[in-house]
Design an enzyme around this catalytic site. Structure first.
Site, PDB file in Angstrom:
ATOM      1  N   CYS A  71      -1.604  -2.899  -3.945  1.00 26.97           N
ATOM      2  CA  CYS A  71      -1.820  -1.535  -4.446  1.00 26.97           C
ATOM      3  C   CYS A  71      -3.301  -1.204  -4.600  1.00 26.97           C
ATOM      4  O   CYS A  71      -3.770  -0.163  -4.113  1.00 26.97           O
ATOM      5  CB  CYS A  71      -1.055  -1.321  -5.758  1.00 26.97           C
ATOM      6  N   HIS A 125      -0.733  -1.231 -11.862  1.00 26.68           N
ATOM      7  CA  HIS A 125      -0.388  -0.612 -10.578  1.00 26.68           C
ATOM      8  C   HIS A 125      -1.163   0.685 -10.411  1.00 26.68           C
ATOM      9  O   HIS A 125      -1.447   1.385 -11.386  1.00 26.68           O
ATOM     10  CB  HIS A 125       1.116  -0.332 -10.492  1.00 26.68           C
ATOM     11  N   HIS A 179       1.261   4.915  -2.292  1.00 25.12           N
ATOM     12  CA  HIS A 179       0.939   3.623  -2.912  1.00 25.12           C
ATOM     13  C   HIS A 179       1.593   2.493  -2.118  1.00 25.12           C
ATOM     14  O   HIS A 179       2.453   2.728  -1.265  1.00 25.12           O
ATOM     15  CB  HIS A 179       1.391   3.586  -4.378  1.00 25.12           C
TER      16      HIS A 179
END
Length: 355
Positions: free
Chosen positions: A270, A318, A330
């Protein structure tokens, strides 16, 4: 005295033997039950498996961010160590040259010495020239003294560099140990997730990953996700050209696989996707989510613009790139590639505008 005899042992037979065998088998069965090898693990429903796999993926992502951070620090320590060693080597070469020059001067002085200066003046056929030479020799001696002082300073500096290199080597060794620890954690979590998935039937696995599959968008993008904006619309709404370039890069990577620790160009985790997207736009970002959230100014959720970084979970483990209309791009986890997704699918933790 009567001799002592050991009583004769009677062999087990008939019912007695059968009873003993039954007891032994029962004991073995009990032992198997206690160590967990005698019973199969209870089956998980798809919902339970999904919850457990999601938990393992989140824990793996936390460890991945720590791994990324440790790797970044280890790489910096390695570069500093190499620079210190190179500088120490250069200074050692200069020191050797200075030592050779001093040695030559000392040898010449030794060969020409041994006569009192006043006697040399009396014996000289040209006293005036001798006096000029003597003054020159004094100046040479003072320069030699300065050269000796420089050599001593060089020695001290080389020793300082070597000491700094020893400290940097210890730091590098520590960071490499942390890398290994986090790598073990990531691989253990991912292996456990794969083991759980392997216990499901094919249809159950399809059900579990159906939500992720429904959210995937091809590289052509468009409106493959309900309510998603196109690449051109997102770029047009970005606050400046750099944010627009980062968004365009992210759209271009839709469908790329998630690989922990990867920063592209063909696979990403990510924070690796975010770093690569902004690097393509000429903006340098830190490697981890923990550092990226502090790399710009914080913006409220109500003011999000395409290109803003959006962060999730209480530990900020994240990150995605906002593209507008409540959507982001993402790299989710190993079960899904880089994709468009609503920012509502995870607990929102904050947002940063880096340009």
């Amino acid at each position: 005295m009567a001799a002592h005899r050991k009583p004769r042992q009677r062999s087990l037979g008939g019912a007695t033997a059968r009873t003993a065998a039954t007891i032994a088998l029962a004991g073995a069965a009990s032992a198997a039950g206690f160590d967990g090898t005698g019973h199969a693990e209870p089956p998980l429903s798809p919902a339970q498996a999904k919850a457990e796999v999601d938990r393992l993926y989140r824990e793996a992502e936390v460890a991945t961010e720590k791994y990324d951070g440790a790797k970044e620090q280890a790489d910096r320590a390695a570069r500093r160590l190499n620079a210190l060693r190179d500088e120490a080597a250069r200074r050692t070469d200069r020191l050797d040259s200075a030592r050779e020059a001093l040695g030559s001067a000392a040898a010449a002085q030794y060969r020409g010495g041994g006569i009192d200066p006043s006697v040399q003046l009396l014996l000289s056929s040209d006293p005036g020239r001798y006096l000029d030479n003597a003054a020159f020799a004094e100046r040479v001696d003072s320069r030699q003294a300065a050269a000796v002082a420089r050599v001593r300073a060089q020695l001290r500096e080389i020793e300082r560099l070597r000491g700094a290199a020893r400290v940097e080597l210890a730091s590098l060794t520590s960071k490499q140990a942390e890398l290994r620890r986090q790598k073990r954690t990531v691989t253990e979590k991912l292996s456990e997730a794969r083991r759980l998935l392997s216990r499901l039937t094919g249809s159950q696995r399809a059900e579990l990953t159906g939500a992720a599959g429904a959210g995937r968008t091809s590289r052509s993008a468009g409106r493959g996700v309900l309510g998603a904006v196109s690449a051109s619309e997102a770029a047009a709404e970005a606050p400046d050209g750099r944010a627009a370039a980062a968004v365009a890069y992210a759209y271009g990577k839709l469908g790329s696989p998630y690989v922990w620790g990867a920063t592209g160009p063909d696979a990403f985790d990510c924070s690796g996707l975010v770093q690569a997207a902004y690097h393509s736009a000429g903006v340098s970002l830190p490697r981890t989510t923990y550092a990226q959230i502090g790399a710009g100014r914080r913006v409220p959720r109500s003011a999000l613009l395409p290109g803003d970084l959006v962060f999730f979970y209480s530990g900020v483990s994240h990150v995605g790139i906002y593209v507008g209309n409540g959507q982001m791009i993402h790299a989710p986890n190993p079960s899904a590639p880089v994709r468009l997704a609503p920012i509502d699918e995870m607990p929102f933790a904050g947002a940063t505008r880096v340009v």
